[in-house]
Design an enzyme around this catalytic site. Structure first.
Site, PDB file in Angstrom:
ATOM      1  N   GLN A  22     -30.801   5.612 -16.074  1.00  0.00           N
ATOM      2  CA  GLN A  22     -30.132   4.831 -15.043  1.00  0.00           C
ATOM      3  C   GLN A  22     -29.486   3.621 -15.699  1.00  0.00           C
ATOM      4  O   GLN A  22     -30.152   2.862 -16.411  1.00  0.00           O
ATOM      5  CB  GLN A  22     -31.129   4.377 -13.981  1.00  0.00           C
ATOM      6  CG  GLN A  22     -30.477   3.666 -12.805  1.00  0.00           C
ATOM      7  CD  GLN A  22     -31.502   3.122 -11.832  1.00  0.00           C
ATOM      8  OE1 GLN A  22     -32.197   2.164 -12.148  1.00  0.00           O
ATOM      9  NE2 GLN A  22     -31.591   3.722 -10.660  1.00  0.00           N
ATOM     10  N   TYR A  25     -27.218  -4.654  -6.542  1.00  0.00           N
ATOM     11  CA  TYR A  25     -26.917  -4.946  -7.934  1.00  0.00           C
ATOM     12  C   TYR A  25     -25.408  -5.206  -8.015  1.00  0.00           C
ATOM     13  O   TYR A  25     -24.720  -5.196  -6.989  1.00  0.00           O
ATOM     14  CB  TYR A  25     -27.343  -3.785  -8.823  1.00  0.00           C
ATOM     15  CG  TYR A  25     -28.840  -3.716  -9.107  1.00  0.00           C
ATOM     16  CD1 TYR A  25     -29.780  -3.935  -8.104  1.00  0.00           C
ATOM     17  CD2 TYR A  25     -29.313  -3.408 -10.372  1.00  0.00           C
ATOM     18  CE1 TYR A  25     -31.144  -3.881  -8.357  1.00  0.00           C
ATOM     19  CE2 TYR A  25     -30.680  -3.342 -10.636  1.00  0.00           C
ATOM     20  CZ  TYR A  25     -31.588  -3.587  -9.628  1.00  0.00           C
ATOM     21  OH  TYR A  25     -32.933  -3.528  -9.885  1.00  0.00           O
ATOM     22  N   ALA A  27     -40.259   9.972  -5.931  1.00  0.00           N
ATOM     23  CA  ALA A  27     -40.724   8.791  -6.656  1.00  0.00           C
ATOM     24  C   ALA A  27     -42.212   8.568  -6.420  1.00  0.00           C
ATOM     25  O   ALA A  27     -43.042   8.925  -7.235  1.00  0.00           O
ATOM     26  CB  ALA A  27     -39.911   7.569  -6.244  1.00  0.00           C
ATOM     27  N   ARG A  28     -42.567   8.004  -5.254  1.00  0.00           N
ATOM     28  CA  ARG A  28     -43.967   7.626  -5.019  1.00  0.00           C
ATOM     29  C   ARG A  28     -44.917   8.816  -5.065  1.00  0.00           C
ATOM     30  O   ARG A  28     -46.032   8.696  -5.582  1.00  0.00           O
ATOM     31  CB  ARG A  28     -44.083   6.893  -3.675  1.00  0.00           C
ATOM     32  CG  ARG A  28     -43.550   5.476  -3.710  1.00  0.00           C
ATOM     33  CD  ARG A  28     -43.455   4.872  -2.328  1.00  0.00           C
ATOM     34  NE  ARG A  28     -42.369   5.483  -1.569  1.00  0.00           N
ATOM     35  CZ  ARG A  28     -42.038   5.124  -0.329  1.00  0.00           C
ATOM     36  NH1 ARG A  28     -42.716   4.166   0.282  1.00  0.00           N
ATOM     37  NH2 ARG A  28     -41.032   5.702   0.295  1.00  0.00           N
TER      38      ARG A  28
END
Length: 408
Positions: free
Chosen positions: A103, A173, A348-349
């Protein structure tokens, strides 16, 4: 799409120029395991666990394209000194049969002025309340420099053995903050109407696409909704997704939501772990979290596939392959994503809790995820991202390379 037409999520698939052994991607979750901007043995072990556990591709997060784009003082950026360790990392993941993505992006207003020794950058100047400093408006020279740095990051990622780059266009971002009408108050060709606010993101994607030159896949991770009043919203996300498709710069889209700057829990859903965040914060931030953290770290109801409803609208607007993120916990949700026309799923989690979940789903599709969505993994990225319900510990371990010019 009928069940018989939907692809098998655990069968091999192509992503741009690369082939994945299945359609399950370990989503980018900042690991907190690099040290002095170098790869550590713990970081390698972190990603090898997911590769060994069966994912098609794991994603290294977050590799800043420039030093001033870092959100943490130990964060990897694309220096000569980092390259040997990055090659160790990619080779270790490949040895387990998985692909690996990096990333890349610039933290912009989310970057850490203290860690970088420089003001945070933003489309427009504003007072950075979490850093207690003023974010500086990016100049045209900054825009050109950072666009070029994205291209160089893509070239270095390919040289280090990565199979793909995921360009961060979300979470406010830098590129995402340009998209946001709340944060972008510019009056030049990078501000105002959506076409102007999207110009920076499109230029970044063109630069990355050209630098990748068909050697590695290019993914764009973009917000559908900032989760704040006056922010970037779904109707604008649909337009930007169409433009990226027209530009021909993207192999796949991964849609996300929320603002790391203004509303970070909007992406994750579930309870906000205020006590755990306060415990890892230095003073006076710890007192601030205890006193008013609930205003910044809000709780949202959790449900499986919680981004699907909005992502479905992007799916209907473009033909690009899409990655469904958000509440991917088991085979029923994965199969639903395939039926809805998504090409890949990102977890993810659930994988933080069980790195071998994909292998176990292959053996038994009824395997339930043990993740309870408590979000107590979130504050651990300061000390090594992990599920707090497991016994896994981190040490940062050995590093590869010499951190020349490092200022801790």
């Amino acid at each position: 799409m009928t069940a018989t037409e939907a692809p098998d999520v655990l069968a091999p698939a192509r992503l741009g120029p690369i082939r994945l052994r299945n359609r399950v991607i370990k989503a980018a979750t900042y690991e907190g395991l690099s040290h002095r901007a170098l790869v550590t043995r713990d970081l390698v072990d972190f990603h090898v666990a997911y590769a060994r556990g069966g994912v098609g591709m794991t994603t290294v997060a977050y590799c800043a394209v420039t030093r001033d784009g870092r959100t943490d003082r130990h964060q990897i950026h694309w220096t000569d000194e980092a390259m040997p360790g990055l090659r160790v990392l990619t080779e270790a993941v490949h040895a387990e049969g998985a692909a690996i993505a990096a990333q890349i992006g610039h933290g912009g207003p989310v970057a850490s002025p203290r860690a970088n020794g420089a003001p945070a950058l933003s489309p427009s100047s504003f007072f950075h309340t979490t850093a207690f400093s003023r974010a500086r408006a990016a100049s045209l020279a900054d825009i050109r420099r950072i666009t070029g740095a994205h291209a160089e990051a893509a070239r270095r990622a390919a040289a280090a053995g990565f199979d793909a780059v995921e360009v961060h266009l979300g979470h406010n971002y830098l590129a995402s903050s340009f998209l946001s009408p709340r944060l972008n108050r510019r009056t030049d060709r990078y501000g105002g109407p959506l076409e102007n606010r999207a110009r920076f993101a499109r230029e970044i994607m063109r630069a990355v696409h050209d630098a990748a030159d068909g050697r590695i896949a290019v993914i764009a991770k973009m917000n559908m909704d900032d989760g704040v009043p006056g922010g970037f919203w779904l109707d604008e996300a649909i337009a930007v997704a169409r433009w990226l498709e027209q530009d021909g710069t993207v192999d796949a889209l991964e849609m996300t939501a929320g603002s790391s700057l203004l509303n970070p829990m909007y992406l994750f859903k579930g309870d906000a772990p205020l006590r755990e965040f306060a415990a890892v914060m230095p003073q006076p931030a710890r007192l601030g979290v205890k006193a008013v953290g609930g205003r910044f770290l809000r709780s949202y109801p959790y449900r499986d596939a919680y981004l699907l409803e909005d992502a479905r609208q992007i799916r209907a607007a473009v033909k690009l392959p899409m990655i469904l993120l958000g509440g991917i916990t088991g085979r029923p949700v994965m199969d639903r994503a395939m039926r809805e026309g998504f090409a890949y799923v990102a977890m993810a989690r659930a994988l933080l809790r069980e790195p071998d979940l994909v292998n176990r789903l292959r053996e038994d599709a009824a395997t339930p995820s043990l993740c309870i969505h408590c979000n107590k993994c979130m504050p651990t990225n300061f000390t090594g991202t992990r599920c707090v319900l497991t016994d896994r510990t981190t040490t940062r371990g050995d590093t590869w390379g010499t951190p020349e010019g490092y200022v801790g």
